[in-house]
Design a protein around this motif. Sequence first.
Motif, PDB file in Angstrom:
ATOM      1  N   ILE A 168       0.839  -1.372   0.381  1.00  0.00           N
ATOM      2  CA  ILE A 168      -0.525  -0.077  -0.134  1.00  0.00           C
ATOM      3  C   ILE A 168       0.901   0.742   0.031  1.00  0.00           C
ATOM      4  O   ILE A 168       2.124   1.630   0.715  1.00  0.00           O
ATOM      5  CB  ILE A 168      -0.699  -0.259   1.368  1.00  0.00           C
ATOM      6  N   ASN A 169       0.934   2.321  -0.857  1.00  0.00           N
ATOM      7  CA  ASN A 169       1.103   3.472  -0.593  1.00  0.00           C
ATOM      8  C   ASN A 169       0.057   4.827  -1.452  1.00  0.00           C
ATOM      9  O   ASN A 169      -0.236   4.854  -1.877  1.00  0.00           O
ATOM     10  CB  ASN A 169       2.252   3.384  -2.489  1.00  0.00           C
ATOM     11  N   GLU A 170       0.098   5.596  -0.050  1.00  0.00           N
ATOM     12  CA  GLU A 170      -0.462   6.510   0.434  1.00  0.00           C
ATOM     13  C   GLU A 170      -2.161   6.524   0.131  1.00  0.00           C
ATOM     14  O   GLU A 170      -3.122   6.486  -0.482  1.00  0.00           O
ATOM     15  CB  GLU A 170      -0.102   7.222  -1.081  1.00  0.00           C
ATOM     16  N   GLY A 171      -2.192   5.005   0.822  1.00  0.00           N
ATOM     17  CA  GLY A 171      -3.426   4.347   0.876  1.00  0.00           C
ATOM     18  C   GLY A 171      -4.771   3.471  -0.430  1.00  0.00           C
ATOM     19  O   GLY A 171      -5.191   3.447  -1.049  1.00  0.00           O
ATOM     20  N   LYS A 172      -3.126   3.513  -1.085  1.00  0.00           N
ATOM     21  CA  LYS A 172      -3.829   2.779  -2.031  1.00  0.00           C
ATOM     22  C   LYS A 172      -2.660   1.205  -2.477  1.00  0.00           C
ATOM     23  O   LYS A 172      -1.025   1.713  -2.938  1.00  0.00           O
ATOM     24  CB  LYS A 172      -3.622   3.279  -4.255  1.00  0.00           C
TER      25      LYS A 172
END
Length: 208
Positions: free
Chosen positions: A152-156
């Motif tokens: 997950i990166n920045e909620g994505k």
Amino acid sequence: MLDSKINYLEVLITPIFNDQNTVEYILCSATDVTSSVNNKLIKDVALEKLQKNEKLLKESQAISGIGTWNVDLRNNKVTWSDELKQIHEVDMSYRPELGSIVNFYKANGNRVVIAKVVEDARNNDNLIDIEHALKTAKGNEMLVRTKGRVEINEGKCVRLYGTTQVITENNKITMAHDESNHLFQSLLKKVGVVVWEADMRRLLRVRL
């Protein structure tokens, strides 16, 4: 005491000719290239180590029958290890794509269940752990276990990665033992004392 450090020089020798076309003198220049040479040596050693590690990884995967996979969702790129390609019975030059790998899953409830598990992992940052049927490129059917994680990166969710292993009678016992041990360790953390029985064909039966 003399310094034992080794320096590397790049030497340029240029002859200077006179009117009689004979060498009158020679110009010689030297440039210290120690830093560049050392950097290259470090890179060569690192590359050799990386190649050895990759070789060991491939050999380990071949022995254990476990293939690895990676799905880069930002670039829509799927990567399979050589062992995973062998499991799917495809050529080593095969390049998996997001839109086509679903064809290896049987067109019944399997595809729906797999899609649901993956979607749940992407949305909730859950682990992927599912047993499902697989149909190889040569039409052979087998049962496999797929385990994975999401990044997950920045909620994505930007990446999924994990392993796939063919389930045989031998590794069924191993998997059951691993799951039993995990269950036992979890219970051990929750209670002070437990009484347990081990059965290699079944999960541990725990009596609190």
